[in-house]
Design a protein around this motif. Structure first.
Motif, PDB file in Angstrom:
ATOM      1  N   GLN A  90       0.826  -1.208   0.000  1.00 14.74           N
ATOM      2  CA  GLN A  90       0.000   0.000   0.000  1.00 14.74           C
ATOM      3  C   GLN A  90       0.856   1.252   0.000  1.00 14.74           C
ATOM      4  O   GLN A  90       0.575   2.208  -0.737  1.00 14.74           O
ATOM      5  CB  GLN A  90      -0.911  -0.001   1.229  1.00 14.74           C
ATOM      6  N   ARG A  94       1.150   4.193  -3.150  1.00 12.22           N
ATOM      7  CA  ARG A  94       0.778   5.594  -2.921  1.00 12.22           C
ATOM      8  C   ARG A  94       1.987   6.505  -2.799  1.00 12.22           C
ATOM      9  O   ARG A  94       1.842   7.693  -2.519  1.00 12.22           O
ATOM     10  CB  ARG A  94      -0.081   5.692  -1.655  1.00 12.22           C
ATOM     11  N   TRP A 626      -8.500   4.248  -1.575  1.00 17.00           N
ATOM     12  CA  TRP A 626      -7.400   4.118  -2.527  1.00 17.00           C
ATOM     13  C   TRP A 626      -7.560   2.783  -3.233  1.00 17.00           C
ATOM     14  O   TRP A 626      -7.802   1.753  -2.586  1.00 17.00           O
ATOM     15  CB  TRP A 626      -6.041   4.187  -1.828  1.00 17.00           C
ATOM     16  N   ASP A 664      -5.871  11.859  -5.294  1.00 22.25           N
ATOM     17  CA  ASP A 664      -4.507  11.494  -5.672  1.00 22.25           C
ATOM     18  C   ASP A 664      -4.584  10.449  -6.784  1.00 22.25           C
ATOM     19  O   ASP A 664      -5.580   9.730  -6.914  1.00 22.25           O
ATOM     20  CB  ASP A 664      -3.730  10.916  -4.481  1.00 22.25           C
ATOM     21  N   SER A 666      -1.933   7.737  -9.506  1.00 21.26           N
ATOM     22  CA  SER A 666      -0.604   7.213  -9.810  1.00 21.26           C
ATOM     23  C   SER A 666      -0.688   6.264 -10.997  1.00 21.26           C
ATOM     24  O   SER A 666      -1.760   5.762 -11.339  1.00 21.26           O
ATOM     25  CB  SER A 666      -0.004   6.476  -8.605  1.00 21.26           C
ATOM     26  N   ARG A 681      -0.263  14.180  -6.145  1.00 21.53           N
ATOM     27  CA  ARG A 681      -1.056  14.414  -4.938  1.00 21.53           C
ATOM     28  C   ARG A 681      -1.837  15.709  -5.105  1.00 21.53           C
ATOM     29  O   ARG A 681      -1.375  16.652  -5.731  1.00 21.53           O
ATOM     30  CB  ARG A 681      -0.149  14.520  -3.704  1.00 21.53           C
TER      31      ARG A 681
END
Length: 714
Positions: A90, A94, A626, A664, A666, A681
């Motif tokens: 995790q 992130r 997330w 956020d 990615s 972010r």
């Protein structure tokens, strides 16, 4: 200023504690051995505990085990208390760089800060938990000066609510336990670089080398060098961190891991700007969020931290294990910062003060426990008994200095600082703590599990106030209890209820010269837990729902008849609901989510104006998610997306921080021997405020930031 410490920190601990622990462990060992010999039906097997095992607990978004609630791996489904786990996977998905970011997806943990002041500030269930951040189950020296480097840890476990039975003197909201990376049997080598907004530059490496054919002797080295600037003018941070660990093969029954760390951090303190012109109106206009309220030539923190210890485990028999964790830690450095006082009535000139600090802390902490499994009275028991011992020295020298007011709309830096020759506070202390505890996990019937705990703590704090010339010796003791019951009412589902207590000594004297008594906490909790490999969803799914009622008592409040002194007439309460879910699905989706509803209030205080009002920095609603998705048409590519929404909260009376939502994102590409990760972010560049340390300061959150990382495996 020189200050000598006792080189044998545990030499003077009361002998009765060691004798009591020895007697308890011998009785437990005898009971376990007798039960093993007499039982005609073997007990159901429990997972083997290995301190240097190659664990899967660092992977996935839906871990099923945690070790903090029992000082040994326990299924979360069978734990009658809320415990959350943030895994290594995790954190990597992130691109986590600090503890606050790591805990943003944990229910009950408030996503608040005291500005980017460079420390780990954590609130759990409405109460500050900054001094309840443990590393490998042991307290740190001066946790308020600590900042963990997430790169060095396999996972973070959050045990919520009163937890003194196993961990002694902790704050009532809960604890955070950081589990260090340890040597593994297989070779592992990686090196990485990360570049990002605001001058972020990071180099890091994780090297693991087996030193024997079996791999039980192995060396692992983690290192990280990081420099960054800040959205606020002049603010920067430099970190140097090094953590070697060595596992030693002492035979099939014994595991030993040596652990060491060294870090050196230097940064310019940033705590925020005035609420007038940000969250409150200012007739002179809006303040720029990049404004620095200190002085760039004055305000550097420079801190070194080192530690050395070991984790030892010896298995006398399959059902009897002795464990001992020990760590010596030293922390020293200086801190200089300019802080806000009240704003002038014209709302333009900011009065300020200056604090100079020099500190030197050390602590030797050890936890020795015996874990046994046996059958008795028609039930299966897993009993852990142990003895916590620690002794530490601390010295903080402070000087309060003067500096001119700052024109917030036309700042001029480089003002003269005037400091007194004598310190305003200098009170070296020596703290000795001993705690004897026992906790029994009892399984009776096919679907019932109870958890019962008892602890007795004793502490002595010797304080030498060199400013007033007064020496005091404060003794505190407490007996704490915990109890819980879990009922598995259908496969993968369990309901539970629990009660827990906490206590935390408070330094200082009343006006009459009486030492302040420890703060105490009491919590009732009930909830549901789910854990299953769901065929319909095609993967591992975990979930938890918790309801809690937590009361903090003996809270220190101002003595209104004797300014400068305190009385302990305060009481605070937190109630709430928490919901968490985690999923690792074969479809390529991984998900973690958390929702918290928290209601806090001051139930007793000398200041009648705040009785009945919520505590500072406790939003009523918090939602965080997330998720990552591995593209089926490009299995090497993984997308990540998430965010959090936080309702309004009192920053500090008289202002509130507005509600906000941020996102956020990615993208990661996994090559044959490398990994590329790009992240953003605050995707939509939302301007918001996520903390306030006093009524004179509000903390602007960071704007949108980008990062790009490359990791090479060899």
């Amino acid at each position: 200023m020189p200050y000598s410490f006792n080189p044998h920190p545990l030499a003077t601990l009361p002998g009765r504690w060691a004798q009591a622990a020895l007697a308890l462990c011998l009785a437990q060992a005898t009971l376990a051995q007798t039960a093993d010999e007499a039982a005609s039906t073997p007990a159901p097997p429990l997972p083997e505990v290995r301190v240097n095992a190659d664990a899967e607990k660092d992977r996935g978004f839906a871990p099923v085990d945690a070790q903090t609630a029992g000082k040994a791996p326990m299924r979360r489904l069978e734990t009658p208390q809320s415990v959350s786990v943030v895994t290594r996977e995790q954190m990597e998905s992130r691109q986590i760089t600090n503890l606050q970011q790591a805990l943003q997806t944990v229910a009950g943990v408030s996503p608040v800060t005291y500005g980017r002041r460079g420390l780990d500030d954590v609130h759990i269930r409405g109460f500050l938990a900054t001094e309840s951040i443990l590393v490998d189950g042991l307290v740190q020296s001066a946790g308020v000066w600590a900042r963990l480097r997430p790169y060095g840890y396999e996972r973070f476990e959050v045990l919520k609510g009163a937890a003194s039975v196993l961990y002694g003197q902790v704050q009532p909201g809960g604890i955070v336990n950081a589990v260090s990376k340890r040597p593994r049997k297989e070779a592992l080598n990686e090196a990485g670089i990360e570049l990002g907004s605001f001058g972020l530059r990071t180099l890091q490496a994780d090297l693991n080398r087996p030193l024997s054919a079996s791999g039980r002797t192995a060396l692992r080295i983690n290192a990280q060098v990081s420099d960054s600037d800040d959205p606020t003018h002049f603010v920067y941070r430099k970190d140097r961190w090094f953590a070697p660990s060595l596992s030693i093969d002492l035979g099939p029954r014994t595991d030993l891991v040596l652990l060491a760390t060294y870090s050196h951090s230097k940064w310019l303190f940033q705590q925020g700007i005035s609420p007038y012109g940000t969250v409150l109106p200012n007739p002179n206009g809006r303040l720029p969020r990049t404004l620095f309220g200190g002085d760039p030539g004055f305000g550097t923190y420079d801190v070194e931290n080192s530690s050395l210890g070991y984790a030892l485990e010896h298995r006398f028999a399959p059902a009897l294990t002795l464990r001992q964790n020990l760590r010596y830690e030293n922390k020293g450095g200086t801190g200089q910062f300019v802080y806000n006082r009240t704003l002038e009535p014209n709302r333009r000139w900011q009065n300020r003060g200056v604090s100079l600090q020099a500190m030197d802390y050390d602590i030797l902490a050890t936890d020795t426990s015996l874990l046994s499994r046996f059958a008795a009275l028609g039930a299966q028991h897993r009993l852990v008994t142990g003895l916590d011992l620690r002794r530490g020295h601390s010295r903080m020298i402070r000087r309060s200095c003067k500096i001119g007011a700052l024109d917030l709309f036309a700042p001029r830096y480089g003002m003269e600082v005037s400091c007194p020759a004598a310190p305003s506070s200098d009170a070296p202390s020596r703290l000795t703590v001993a705690g004897l505890y026992a906790q029994d996990q009892i399984r009776f019937g096919p679907n019932w599990t109870a958890l019962l705990g008892l602890r007795r703590d004793s502490s002595t704090n010797h304080i030498d106030n060199r400013v007033s010339g007064v020496r005091t010796r404060q003794r505190d003791g407490a007996t704490t209890l915990s109890a819980g019951l879990v009922h598995a009412f259908r496969p993968g589902w369990a309901a539970y209820a629990s009660y827990g207590e906490s206590f935390l000594p408070v330094g200082g004297l009343t006006f009459g010269g009486t030492p302040l008594v420890p703060e105490t906490g009491e919590q009732w909790e009930a909830g549901l837990k789910y854990e299953s490999f769901d065929e319909a969803l095609g993967g591992q799914v975990t979930g938890a729902l918790a309801l809690f009622d937590l009361v903090r008592q003996n809270v220190r409040t101002t003595d209104r008849e004797h300014p400068g002194f305190s009385v302990q007439t305060g009481e605070q309460r937190a109630r709430g609901l928490e919901l968490e879910i985690g999923a690792d699905l074969r479809s390529g989706w991984k998900l973690t989510g958390a929702y918290s509803w928290t209601q806090t209030k001051v139930t007793r205080d000398n200041n009648a104006a705040i009785v009945g009002r919520p505590l500072n920095l406790t939003p009523r609603h918090t939602l965080a998610t997330w998720a990552t998705y591995q593209l089926p048409q490009s299995p090497r590519t993984t997308l990540g997306l998430g965010g959090r929404c936080v309702s309004e909260q009192i920053g500090a009376h008289p202002f509130t921080l507005p509600a906000y939502c941020v996102a956020d994102a990615s993208v990661r590409y996994q090559g044959p021997s490398y990994r590329v990760t790009a992240g953003v972010r605050n995707l939509f560049n939302r301007a918001y405020y996520d903390g306030a340390i006093t009524a004179n300061v509000v903390s602007p959150a960071a704007p949108r930031s980008l990062s790009l990382g490359l990791t090479y495996f060899f």
